[in-house]
Scaffold this active site. Structure first.
Site, short mmCIF file in Angstrom:
data_model
loop_
_atom_site.label_atom_id
_atom_site.label_comp_id
_atom_site.label_asym_id
_atom_site.label_seq_id
_atom_site.Cartn_x
_atom_site.Cartn_y
_atom_site.Cartn_z
CD GLU A 1 2.22 -0.71 10.37
OE1 GLU A 1 1.08 -1.12 10.68
OE2 GLU A 1 2.48 -0.25 9.26
CD GLU B 1 7.92 0.63 10.35
OE1 GLU B 1 8.98 0.30 9.78
OE2 GLU B 1 6.81 0.60 9.81
N GLY C 1 2.72 -5.62 7.31
CA GLY C 1 1.78 -6.45 6.57
C GLY C 1 0.72 -7.04 7.48
CB SER C 2 -1.59 -9.83 6.88
OG SER C 2 -0.75 -10.96 6.67
CB VAL C 3 -2.38 -10.42 12.14
CG1 VAL C 3 -2.18 -11.32 13.35
CG2 VAL C 3 -2.68 -8.99 12.60
N PRO C 4 -1.33 -12.67 10.14
CG PRO C 4 -3.07 -13.83 9.09
CD PRO C 4 -2.60 -12.45 9.41
CB THR C 5 2.43 -12.38 6.73
OG1 THR C 5 1.48 -12.82 5.75
CG2 THR C 5 3.82 -12.47 6.14
CD GLU D 1 -6.24 -4.74 8.26
OE1 GLU D 1 -5.69 -3.64 8.32
OE2 GLU D 1 -5.63 -5.82 8.41
CE LYS E 1 9.31 -10.57 0.65
NZ LYS E 1 8.22 -10.19 -0.29
CB CYS F 1 -2.42 -1.12 8.51
SG CYS F 1 -1.09 0.08 8.69
CG ASN G 1 -0.32 -0.21 2.52
OD1 ASN G 1 0.83 -0.64 2.60
ND2 ASN G 1 -1.05 0.07 3.58
#
Length: 527
Positions: free
Chosen positions: A278, A501, A256-260, A424, A204, A312, A181
């Site tokens: 984050e 951050e 990124g996402s919570v699972p990742t 989300e 990355k 987010c 994003n």
């Protein structure tokens, strides 16, 4: 679309750059030969034959370029380049590092329009927002350049003339893993504090938006950074795993996402590596009846529709006190319907395309589910009511007919147990809920596993601070929303992340503290 990326005499050119690649694309070729991987001072291609992945332009739906994922050999080369650069960079004084970072910031400023346009083409957001993202990246680098020469420890006087002191030292090779994003901005937000503290970085980007991070790598190199200081490796989950497990990587920062994020934390734990995470959010925005309603409406729109709702920290659970609910909803719907959707490179556009076709479909499915989902908390068996939007949008320009657009959506008659309120969505979908008392809304606002952000609108200063104190979120806003100056920390509570951050405190997450004891007398021994 891409014809607007044609170079002009006023734009500084480097060769080969992604601008050149884009100009080739505008002539009809879909295969960009300029690589998107970068380490040890230049762009790189894979030494192994791997299947390339398509990268799409959200505004048109066409193939923009091809991404070449990095495997173990490429990741190892990039990490080795970063490790090699870490030596000389960490030995520089803070002032020396600052001069190079300031030069990088100047280069970003001189290429602002070019970078912003590329961000638009790869991400789909409006050019107005993209320019602000580039500005945020530049300001972040300038801010940490200013902190580079201030890093210091502490002197502690002990008895007998002995003393101790602390040294703040860099970690080593840091890995940054970005989200789609804010591709360019996140690359700067992660690299600036890392470099200021004396670290090197392998970054990355998301495989959905791989285009602009490599520009930042070229800018750091042109500014005078040692070869390998900031490297870019492209790829998806496999590439990210290789980075997290690499024995020479000393820290991982992920957005990124919570699972990742959970997977990254688990992988980093194998090497006991510090992480900054984050992650996602489902943030509450509370609007009391004594609010300045004009500002509350503006805040709600900013809290839901920036970057097509793909933010987010968005305040997507909008709690409005019952006394002003009808007036608030009427004005929000009117202004939401007036949002200009379409070509993101046009100055008049305020909402561009969502980032990908699968993501567009996912967001639209949330709206459909909300309409059908019955709630045990409601007397009626009907789901949420769509007051406006929530549909696929096809711009009038035929070149954009295959783009990933939707109309921004406002849902009413929502309850706290509905999927659209709990999960989300990451798209332009606002869920409006009513409340009666302060105690009630605080309990409801905090009833979530997330804790990234929260906001409150009220003219009562005492209430504002009282409510914010009780909100369980890392970033809180009073009478505004989604303001992220680089001088202040940003990050979440609970499952929304670890670490921060931006701001001065981030220095602590990119450095480590060494304690030194100095004995000025004889050793007092028990033996």
């Amino acid at each position: 679309m891409l014809r607007r990326l044609l170079g002009s005499p006023s734009r500084p050119q480097t060769a080969p750059t992604l601008s050149a690649a884009m100009r080739c694309l505008s002539s009809g070729s879909v295969d960009i030969t300029v690589p998107l991987n970068f380490w040890a001072g230049r762009r790189r291609t894979s030494q192994e034959s791997r299947e390339k992945e398509n990268v799409y332009e959200p505004a048109t739906g066409r193939v923009l370029c091809h991404l070449e994922p990095c495997g173990g050999e490429e990741v190892d080369q990039a990490v080795k380049a970063a490790k090699s650069a870490f030596g000389p960079w960490s030995k520089m004084s803070g002032m020396e590092r600052a001069r190079i970072m300031i030069e990088a910031a100047h280069l970003i400023e001189s290429r602002r329009e070019e970078i912003a346009e590329m961000e638009v083409v790869n991400n789909g957001k409006s050019i107005t927002e993209a320019r602000l993202d580039v500005d945020s990246a530049r300001l972040c680098i300038e801010y940490y350049a200013g902190l580079a020469s201030t890093l210091a420890g502490q002197h502690v006087q002990l008895s007998g003339g002995s003393f101790a002191y602390t040294r703040r030292e860099p970690l080593g090779v840091c890995v940054g893993i970005g989200a789609w994003n804010y591709p360019f901005q996140i690359a700067a937000w992660k690299s600036a504090p890392a470099l200021a503290c004396g670290n090197s970085m392998v970054f990355k980007p998301s495989p959905v938006t791989p285009v602009t991070a490599v520009l930042l790598a070229e800018i750091y190199a042109k500014a005078g950074a040692p070869e390998g200081l900031f490297n870019v490796v492209q790829g998806g989950q496999e590439t990210g795993s290789l980075l997290c497990y690499h024995p020479d990587v000393d820290k991982v920062s992920f957005t990124g996402s919570v699972p990742t994020g959970q997977k990254i934390m688990e992988m980093a734990s194998k090497g006991v590596k510090p992480v900054t995470l984050e992650l996602g959010g489902k943030s509450p925005l509370i609007i009391f009846k004594d609010s300045d309603l004009e500002n509350a409406v503006r805040g709600a729109l900013m809290a839901n529709f920036l970057t097509q709702g793909q933010v987010c920290s968005n305040g997507t659970r909008v709690y409005v006190q019952k006394d002003v609910l009808a007036e608030f909803v009427e004005e929000v719907v009117k202004r939401t319907q007036a949002i200009a959707i379409g070509d993101p490179l046009l100055e008049s556009t305020r909402m561009g395309a969502l980032v990908s076709r699968p993501h567009l479909d996912k967001v639209l499915s949330f709206v459909e589910q909300a309409k059908k989902e019955a709630s045990p908390l409601k007397c009626s068996s009907n789901g949420a009511k769509v007051l406006c939007g929530g549909e696929r949008f096809v711009p009038s320009d035929p070149k954009l007919k295959s783009g990933y657009y939707m109309t921004p959506c406002v849902l009413s008659d929502c309850t706290d147990d509905m999927t659209c309120v709990r999960e989300e969505i990451f798209g332009p979908v606002m869920s409006v809920l009513s409340f009666e008392t302060e105690q009630e809304v605080l309990q409801r606002a905090n009833n979530t596993t997330f804790g990234l952000a929260a906001g409150v609108f009220t003219r009562d200063v005492t209430r504002a601070h009282r409510v914010v104190e009780q909100l369980k979120a890392g970033s809180c806003f009073i009478n505004n929303y989604n303001i992220t100056p680089v001088e202040v920390p940003f990050g979440g509570y609970k499952m929304s992340g670890i670490g921060r951050e931006n701001g001065q405190v981030t220095v602590e997450f990119y450095s480590q503290l060494k304690t030194v004891f100095v004995e000025m007398g004889d050793v007092d021994s028990l033996f």
